[in-house]
Scaffold this motif. Structure first.
Motif, PDB file in Angstrom:
ATOM      1  N   HIS A   1      -1.844   6.181   0.101  1.00  0.00           N
ATOM      2  CA  HIS A   1      -2.914   7.002  -0.452  1.00  0.00           C
ATOM      3  C   HIS A   1      -4.198   6.175  -0.566  1.00  0.00           C
ATOM      4  O   HIS A   1      -4.151   4.954  -0.710  1.00  0.00           O
TER       5      HIS A   1
ATOM      6  N   ARG B   1      -4.929   2.956  -3.148  1.00  0.00           N
ATOM      7  CA  ARG B   1      -3.663   2.559  -3.772  1.00  0.00           C
ATOM      8  C   ARG B   1      -3.152   1.221  -3.263  1.00  0.00           C
ATOM      9  O   ARG B   1      -1.961   0.981  -3.222  1.00  0.00           O
ATOM     10  N   ARG B   2      -4.045   0.354  -2.869  1.00  0.00           N
ATOM     11  CA  ARG B   2      -3.671  -0.977  -2.406  1.00  0.00           C
ATOM     12  C   ARG B   2      -3.446  -1.879  -3.613  1.00  0.00           C
ATOM     13  O   ARG B   2      -4.289  -1.946  -4.503  1.00  0.00           O
ATOM     14  N   LYS B   3      -2.305  -2.555  -3.648  1.00  0.00           N
ATOM     15  CA  LYS B   3      -1.985  -3.438  -4.773  1.00  0.00           C
ATOM     16  C   LYS B   3      -1.820  -4.858  -4.249  1.00  0.00           C
ATOM     17  O   LYS B   3      -1.197  -5.074  -3.216  1.00  0.00           O
TER      18      LYS B   3
ATOM     19  N   HIS C   1       0.840  -1.188   0.000  1.00  0.00           N
ATOM     20  CA  HIS C   1       0.000   0.000   0.000  1.00  0.00           C
ATOM     21  C   HIS C   1       0.876   1.239   0.000  1.00  0.00           C
ATOM     22  O   HIS C   1       1.840   1.317   0.743  1.00  0.00           O
ATOM     23  N   SER C   2       0.511   2.221  -0.827  1.00  0.00           N
ATOM     24  CA  SER C   2       1.316   3.435  -0.943  1.00  0.00           C
ATOM     25  C   SER C   2       1.011   4.433   0.172  1.00  0.00           C
ATOM     26  O   SER C   2       1.764   5.362   0.386  1.00  0.00           O
TER      27      SER C   2
END
Length: 147
Positions: free
Chosen positions: A81, A84-86, A78-79
């Protein structure tokens, strides 16, 4: 009168080992590597001192997992933001960064403190059969893979 021997950091004798991960089970291999990195295989083991040895793993891209983990296991980042979870599946991660898969598994089995971070620095992973630690003259280490 008996007294407990406390190992001091300057007394530790370290060796270099090279492990071939080809055909090895991810979980079993990483737990055995974590055991050696912590130094639990030595009679001088002390939980408050890093007594472990150096480990070099080659052929990390040929590691094996059982069951449906290739499709079901995911790595999440997660970034910070919103939205923005990948997520990345284990199968994709083995194709892109096979070193990450093994190092992530081993890191999760080490203590979560300064000592654990020091132990993790002695761990080196390479996707292919070549490594750059020939000068240390590592010994080949066969870790049992009981199926």
């Amino acid at each position: 009168m008996r007294s407990t021997h406390i190992t001091k950091p300057q007394e530790v004798q370290r060796k270099w080992f090279v492990v071939d991960a080809e055909g090895q089970n991810l979980g079993r291999l990483s737990s055995q590597i974590a055991h050696i990195l912590r130094g639990k295989h030595k009679p001088t083991y002390s939980p408050s001192v890093d007594t472990g040895d150096y480990i070099i793993v080659v052929n990390a891209d040929k590691i094996v997992v059982t069951g449906r983990k290739l499709e079901q296991k995911t790595y999440v980042r997660h970034s910070g933001h919103i939205g923005r979870r990948k997520e990345t599946k284990l199968k994709d991660m083995l194709n892109k960064k096979p070193e990450f898969v093994l190092s992530h598994a081993v890191k999760g089995m080490l203590p979560k403190n300064n000592l654990g971070r020091k132990m993790f620095e002695k761990f080196h992973v390479y996707a292919g059969p070549e490594h750059k630690h020939q000068a240390q003259q590592p010994e080949a280490l066969i870790l049992c893979n009981k199926e």
